[in-house]
Write a protein that holds these residues in place. Sequence first.
Motif, PDB file in Angstrom:
ATOM      1  N   PHE A 206       0.833  -1.206   0.000  1.00 51.51           N
ATOM      2  CA  PHE A 206       0.000   0.000   0.000  1.00 51.51           C
ATOM      3  C   PHE A 206       0.868   1.258   0.000  1.00 51.51           C
ATOM      4  CE2 PHE A 206      -1.968   3.558   2.138  1.00 51.51           C
ATOM      5  CZ  PHE A 206      -3.088   3.745   1.336  1.00 51.51           C
ATOM      6  N   LEU A 207       1.908   1.268   0.821  1.00 54.51           N
ATOM      7  CA  LEU A 207       2.780   2.447   0.890  1.00 54.51           C
ATOM      8  C   LEU A 207       3.437   2.731  -0.454  1.00 54.51           C
ATOM      9  CD1 LEU A 207       4.375   1.767   4.373  1.00 54.51           C
ATOM     10  CD2 LEU A 207       2.752   3.591   3.810  1.00 54.51           C
ATOM     11  N   LYS A 208       3.808   1.680  -1.178  1.00 59.00           N
ATOM     12  CA  LYS A 208       4.419   1.866  -2.502  1.00 59.00           C
ATOM     13  C   LYS A 208       3.394   2.321  -3.529  1.00 59.00           C
ATOM     14  CE  LYS A 208       6.434  -0.513  -6.401  1.00 59.00           C
ATOM     15  NZ  LYS A 208       5.526   0.077  -7.369  1.00 59.00           N
ATOM     16  N   VAL A 209       2.243   1.616  -3.608  1.00 54.72           N
ATOM     17  CA  VAL A 209       1.226   1.945  -4.619  1.00 54.72           C
ATOM     18  C   VAL A 209       0.682   3.363  -4.403  1.00 54.72           C
ATOM     19  CG1 VAL A 209      -1.063   1.308  -5.505  1.00 54.72           C
ATOM     20  CG2 VAL A 209       0.621  -0.454  -5.044  1.00 54.72           C
ATOM     21  N   SER A 210       0.508   3.754  -3.129  1.00 52.61           N
ATOM     22  CA  SER A 210      -0.013   5.092  -2.826  1.00 52.61           C
ATOM     23  C   SER A 210       1.071   6.159  -2.941  1.00 52.61           C
ATOM     24  CB  SER A 210      -0.590   5.126  -1.417  1.00 52.61           C
ATOM     25  OG  SER A 210       0.441   4.948  -0.461  1.00 52.61           O
ATOM     26  N   ARG A 211       2.307   5.724  -3.105  1.00 48.07           N
ATOM     27  CA  ARG A 211       3.466   6.595  -3.228  1.00 48.07           C
ATOM     28  C   ARG A 211       3.759   7.413  -1.966  1.00 48.07           C
ATOM     29  NH1 ARG A 211       1.786   5.641  -8.376  1.00 48.07           N
ATOM     30  NH2 ARG A 211       3.328   5.532 -10.022  1.00 48.07           N
ATOM     31  N   LEU A 212       3.292   6.927  -0.812  1.00 48.97           N
ATOM     32  CA  LEU A 212       3.725   7.532   0.451  1.00 48.97           C
ATOM     33  C   LEU A 212       5.207   7.262   0.654  1.00 48.97           C
ATOM     34  CD1 LEU A 212       0.733   6.736   2.810  1.00 48.97           C
ATOM     35  CD2 LEU A 212       1.678   8.985   2.358  1.00 48.97           C
ATOM     36  N   ILE A 213       5.649   6.064   0.224  1.00 44.65           N
ATOM     37  CA  ILE A 213       7.061   5.691   0.204  1.00 44.65           C
ATOM     38  C   ILE A 213       7.334   5.129  -1.189  1.00 44.65           C
ATOM     39  CG2 ILE A 213       8.828   4.164   1.179  1.00 44.65           C
ATOM     40  CD1 ILE A 213       7.403   4.354   3.850  1.00 44.65           C
ATOM     41  N   LYS A 214       8.415   5.580  -1.814  1.00 46.56           N
ATOM     42  CA  LYS A 214       8.628   5.288  -3.237  1.00 46.56           C
ATOM     43  C   LYS A 214       8.915   3.831  -3.576  1.00 46.56           C
ATOM     44  CE  LYS A 214      10.061   9.849  -4.681  1.00 46.56           C
ATOM     45  NZ  LYS A 214      11.010  10.619  -5.455  1.00 46.56           N
ATOM     46  N   ARG A 215       9.648   3.130  -2.708  1.00 49.82           N
ATOM     47  CA  ARG A 215      10.019   1.750  -3.029  1.00 49.82           C
ATOM     48  C   ARG A 215       9.493   0.795  -1.964  1.00 49.82           C
ATOM     49  NH1 ARG A 215      14.807   4.266  -3.047  1.00 49.82           N
ATOM     50  NH2 ARG A 215      15.642   2.844  -1.490  1.00 49.82           N
ATOM     51  N   ARG A 216       9.072  -0.369  -2.401  1.00 47.52           N
ATOM     52  CA  ARG A 216       8.512  -1.350  -1.476  1.00 47.52           C
ATOM     53  C   ARG A 216       9.562  -1.850  -0.484  1.00 47.52           C
ATOM     54  NH1 ARG A 216       4.529  -6.323  -3.148  1.00 47.52           N
ATOM     55  NH2 ARG A 216       4.179  -7.111  -1.044  1.00 47.52           N
ATOM     56  N   THR A 217      10.805  -1.985  -0.932  1.00 49.51           N
ATOM     57  CA  THR A 217      11.854  -2.438  -0.012  1.00 49.51           C
ATOM     58  C   THR A 217      12.069  -1.402   1.096  1.00 49.51           C
ATOM     59  OG1 THR A 217      13.545  -1.558  -1.500  1.00 49.51           O
ATOM     60  CG2 THR A 217      13.069  -3.898  -1.666  1.00 49.51           C
ATOM     61  N   LEU A 218      12.009  -0.120   0.753  1.00 51.64           N
ATOM     62  CA  LEU A 218      12.150   0.933   1.755  1.00 51.64           C
ATOM     63  C   LEU A 218      10.943   0.928   2.701  1.00 51.64           C
ATOM     64  CD1 LEU A 218      13.787   3.274   2.839  1.00 51.64           C
ATOM     65  CD2 LEU A 218      12.608   4.768   1.212  1.00 51.64           C
ATOM     66  N   ALA A 219       9.750   0.708   2.165  1.00 50.29           N
ATOM     67  CA  ALA A 219       8.545   0.617   2.992  1.00 50.29           C
ATOM     68  C   ALA A 219       8.675  -0.534   3.985  1.00 50.29           C
ATOM     69  CB  ALA A 219       7.321   0.426   2.108  1.00 50.29           C
ATOM     70  N   LYS A 220       9.242  -1.643   3.537  1.00 48.40           N
ATOM     71  CA  LYS A 220       9.445  -2.800   4.413  1.00 48.40           C
ATOM     72  C   LYS A 220      10.436  -2.462   5.519  1.00 48.40           C
ATOM     73  CE  LYS A 220      10.767  -7.698   4.305  1.00 48.40           C
ATOM     74  NZ  LYS A 220      11.204  -7.660   5.666  1.00 48.40           N
ATOM     75  N   GLU A 221      11.529  -1.806   5.181  1.00 46.36           N
ATOM     76  CA  GLU A 221      12.536  -1.434   6.175  1.00 46.36           C
ATOM     77  C   GLU A 221      11.950  -0.488   7.224  1.00 46.36           C
ATOM     78  OE1 GLU A 221      15.955   0.224   4.215  1.00 46.36           O
ATOM     79  OE2 GLU A 221      16.241  -1.581   2.994  1.00 46.36           O
TER      80      GLU A 221
END
Length: 91
Positions: free
Chosen positions: A6-21
């Motif tokens: 969700f964070l990646k698709v909504s572009r709150l955080i640009k990359r999914r790996t960064l969202a995971k971290e």
Amino acid sequence: MRLDKFLKVSRLIKRRTLAKEVSDQGRISINGQVAKASSTVKIGDELKVRFGQKMVTVRIDDIKETSKKDEAATMYTILKEEPVHTTENQF
């Protein structure tokens, strides 16, 4: 939908790996509960995300598997943005 996706698709955080971290560091909560990257989000949930020295609170308004750049901001509403003081509790 998973929190990191969700964070990646909504572009709150640009990359999914960064969202995971970020979520694995305990810097994200869903409805007041510290969340992991694999946590499930749904419409109406309130997310608090700590970006450096700023705490952003958003409400999830829509969930999509993919989104174009101009659609991404319609997936959530920013409720509050506030500075984080280092002596305060995160949430």
